[in-house]
Design an enzyme around this catalytic site. Structure first.
Site, mmCIF file in Angstrom:
data_model
loop_
_atom_site.group_PDB
_atom_site.id
_atom_site.type_symbol
_atom_site.label_atom_id
_atom_site.label_comp_id
_atom_site.label_asym_id
_atom_site.label_seq_id
_atom_site.Cartn_x
_atom_site.Cartn_y
_atom_site.Cartn_z
ATOM 1 N N GLY A 1 0.945 -1.236 0.037
ATOM 2 C CA GLY A 1 0.095 0.011 -0.060
ATOM 3 C C GLY A 1 0.843 1.168 -0.101
ATOM 4 N N GLU B 1 11.556 2.900 5.513
ATOM 5 C CA GLU B 1 11.203 1.657 5.762
ATOM 6 C C GLU B 1 12.387 1.128 6.624
ATOM 7 O OE1 GLU B 1 8.921 -0.927 5.015
ATOM 8 O OE2 GLU B 1 10.111 -1.870 6.459
ATOM 9 N N LYS C 1 4.767 -17.689 0.377
ATOM 10 C CA LYS C 1 3.906 -18.612 0.493
ATOM 11 C C LYS C 1 3.045 -19.224 -0.930
ATOM 12 C CE LYS C 1 -0.046 -17.983 -0.199
ATOM 13 N NZ LYS C 1 -1.094 -16.884 0.553
ATOM 14 N N ARG D 1 -9.960 -23.680 17.978
ATOM 15 C CA ARG D 1 -10.687 -23.339 19.051
ATOM 16 C C ARG D 1 -12.254 -23.598 18.458
ATOM 17 N NH1 ARG D 1 -10.141 -16.696 19.991
ATOM 18 N NH2 ARG D 1 -10.943 -16.277 17.970
ATOM 19 N N ALA E 1 10.674 4.786 12.146
ATOM 20 C CA ALA E 1 10.183 6.161 11.885
ATOM 21 C C ALA E 1 9.333 6.471 13.281
ATOM 22 C CB ALA E 1 9.244 6.532 10.882
ATOM 23 N N CYS F 1 2.336 -13.283 0.899
ATOM 24 C CA CYS F 1 1.821 -13.793 -0.225
ATOM 25 C C CYS F 1 2.740 -14.638 -1.259
ATOM 26 C CB CYS F 1 1.165 -12.731 -1.007
ATOM 27 S SG CYS F 1 0.206 -11.638 -0.289
ATOM 28 N N GLU G 1 -3.229 -22.735 4.837
ATOM 29 C CA GLU G 1 -2.381 -22.688 3.573
ATOM 30 C C GLU G 1 -1.174 -23.401 4.005
ATOM 31 O OE1 GLU G 1 -1.761 -18.684 2.636
ATOM 32 O OE2 GLU G 1 -3.770 -18.654 1.456
ATOM 33 N N GLU H 1 -16.315 -24.950 -16.421
ATOM 34 C CA GLU H 1 -17.459 -25.083 -17.137
ATOM 35 C C GLU H 1 -18.860 -25.709 -16.337
ATOM 36 O OE1 GLU H 1 -18.034 -28.069 -20.248
ATOM 37 O OE2 GLU H 1 -16.678 -29.408 -18.941
ATOM 38 N N CYS I 1 3.769 -8.974 2.277
ATOM 39 C CA CYS I 1 3.246 -9.615 0.960
ATOM 40 C C CYS I 1 4.680 -10.231 0.473
ATOM 41 C CB CYS I 1 2.405 -8.830 0.203
ATOM 42 S SG CYS I 1 2.322 -9.415 -1.755
ATOM 43 N N HIS J 1 -15.073 -27.053 -22.706
ATOM 44 C CA HIS J 1 -15.022 -28.354 -22.228
ATOM 45 C C HIS J 1 -13.685 -29.201 -22.832
ATOM 46 C CE1 HIS J 1 -16.978 -32.173 -21.203
ATOM 47 N NE2 HIS J 1 -16.611 -32.722 -22.341
ATOM 48 N N TYR K 1 -6.720 -18.598 7.420
ATOM 49 C CA TYR K 1 -6.052 -18.478 5.907
ATOM 50 C C TYR K 1 -4.591 -19.155 6.200
ATOM 51 C CZ TYR K 1 -8.930 -14.994 3.349
ATOM 52 O OH TYR K 1 -10.036 -14.420 2.790
#
Ligand code: NDP
Length: 445
Positions: free
Chosen positions: A16, A35, A51, A197, A114, A48, A180, A439, A43, A434, A176
């Site tokens: 983001g 950073e 993973k 749980r 920061a 992401c 995974e 389908e 991610c 097909h 999730y």
């Protein structure tokens, strides 16, 4: 405006933050980003991307079984360090691409932690810099429960750099991350037990799919304990003992907590400036991602809403266009598709059947459970489930759900159809491809 060093300082160079910084700069703003870790955030570094690479890696275990039915023979061996090394190479390349993107967009990058000193000043490693607006995009981190011995367990942050593949793994949670990683490690030959749980895995997803996945994941060899909690972890020789509230004591090499994530707001100095934090610590923002302090904004996981990379990116775009452009990029939070990359894969968009019954006066449900053609020649017996939920009043499809091979790729396309307001009649009028699993969605009667 001109009195400040920058028009925008972004704190956090994840999905983001980087998108907001780049777009704002392209729109003419003077932008800096800070950073304290690797570029790309959760991610790219511990979410992401690694993973999905692990998911690909583990799928070969199934493919090799399937191959036998098609006449292939021979032994294949798996080497964990090779997977780690190659994954690290891909991630390092992505870190470099993020750096290039920022440089190309002429965004100044500051490395370090920061802290906000006032509504326009950020201190980064001792140096103070000012901006008209500050965007917090610091993401989140895995939660750990408050139980004795919790420090013996790891979280998803560590899983992606485990030096040795464990023999036994205990996964706490059934959302999730838990599903995974359980699927990945089970396919790689690890003995996995899930302790959850709740009364069923994957709370919040359609009940039929939850039950289907429970059966399929168990059939692959994962032990699933429901209505159970870990009370304590204890070191016992080279193993770790997990004491459960049902009296059982489980021995494991590797306890993993996958019980949700918490926003990274600590140490930023936000509360002292009057920024409101929600009950779980997320920054409270309005529809333009502005906090209670008008010059301080937030997007992505730190707002503790939808913890999904594409959502954080879209929020970054909205923010940049709203404050540095014409405000012509808006997000529609309705019908956001999502996938749990467990095995088989779960993908979904729209309402579950249970939600539809609450929101629509009448509901029609279409469901099919089948063995995909590919597996008819394999000893693997994995079944696929697909389901459409339709508002009977206007025939609109309000939910598409699938658990099976390729579910994410298929549901992404159906999400477009749902955004366009497709009715069941439109699905029926669409000719299938097909033979495919996809389908099945257009021949449900
Ligand atoms: P989730 O919220 O998905 O799942 C958390 C699980 O832990 C649930 O089963 C929950 O149970 C259980 N739990 C919560 N608190 C406790 C506790 N104190 N003790 C025991 N169990 C507990 O969190 P994840 O960490 O798996 O993932 C976080 C978020 O990251 C996801 O919600 C998703 O938005 C995002 N993500 C997205 C991915 C993707 O797009 N493929 C992949 C990974 C993460 P209960 O159901 O009872 O609350």
């Amino acid at each position: 405006m001109a009195n400040h060093d920058y028009d925008l300082i972004v704190v956090g160079a994840g999905s983001g933050g980087v998108r907001a910084a780049r777009i704002a700069s392209e729109l003419g703003a003077r932008v800096a980003i800070c950073e304290m870790d690797r570029l790309g955030g959760t991610c790219v570094n511990v979410g992401c991307v690694p993973k999905k690479l692990f998911v690909y890696g583990s799928h070969f275990a199934h493919d090799l079984v399937d191959a036998r039915g098609y006449g292939w023979s021979g032994e294949a061996a798996f080497d964990w360090p090779t997977l780690l090394e190659n994954k690290n190479r891909v991630i390092a390349r992505l870190n470099g691409i993020y750096l290039e993107l920022l440089e190309h967009a002429e965004v100044d990058l500051f490395r370090g932690r920061a802290e906000l000193l006032d509504p326009h000043t950020v201190r980064i490693e001792g140096a103070e810099r000012t901006a008209t607006r500050i965007l917090i995009a610091t993401g989140g981190r895995p939660l750990t429960p408050d139980i004795p011995g919790a420090e013996l367990a790891l979280t998803s942050n560590a899983v992606f750099s485990l030096p040795v593949l464990p023999k036994r793994m205990l996964v706490v949670g059934a959302g999730y991350v838990a599903l995974e990683l359980s699927s990945v490690f089970c396919a790689l030959g690890v003995d996995v037990t899930i302790v959850h749980r709740g009364e069923e895995i994957l709370r919040g997803f359609d009940r039929d799919l939850r039950c289907h996945l429970h059966d399929e994941i168990e059939a692959k060899g994962v032990r699933i304990l429901l209505d159970t909690q870990v009370k304590e972890l204890r070191k016992s020789g080279s193993s770790i003992e997990a004491r459960l509230d049902n009296g059982e004591v489980l021995e494991t090499d590797f306890p993993l907590f996958a019980i949700g994530r918490t926003p990274n707001t600590d140490g930023l100095g936000l509360e002292a400036l009057g920024v409101e934090l929600g009950q779980r610590g997320g920054i409270v923002v309005d529809e333009d991602y502005t906090s209670r302090v008008p010059s301080i904004h937030a997007v992505g996981d730190v707002t503790d809403r939808m913890q999904l990379t594409p959502v954080a990116i879209a929020e970054g775009m909205h923010f940049a266009h709203r404050f540095f452009g014409k405000g012509d990029f808006r997000i529609d939070y309705l019908n956001i598709p999502t996938t749990v990359f467990c095995q088989p894969e779960l993908a979904t968009v729209g309402l579950t059947e249970e939600e539809a019954w609450h929101r629509c006066p009448d509901v029609r449900v279409y469901r099919s459970v089948f063995t995909p053609l590919k597996l008819t020649m394999s000893e693997r017996k994995e079944r696929t489930i697909i389901k459409l939920v339709v508002n009977a009043e206007d025939d609109r499809v309000v939910g598409c759900h699938m658990a099976g091979h390729g579910a994410a790729e298929i549901i992404q396309g159906l999400a477009v159809a749902m955004k366009a307001g497709a009715t069941k009649a439109v699905f029926d009028a669409t000719i299938g491809i097909h033979p495919t699993s996809a389908e099945e969605f257009v021949i449900l009667r």
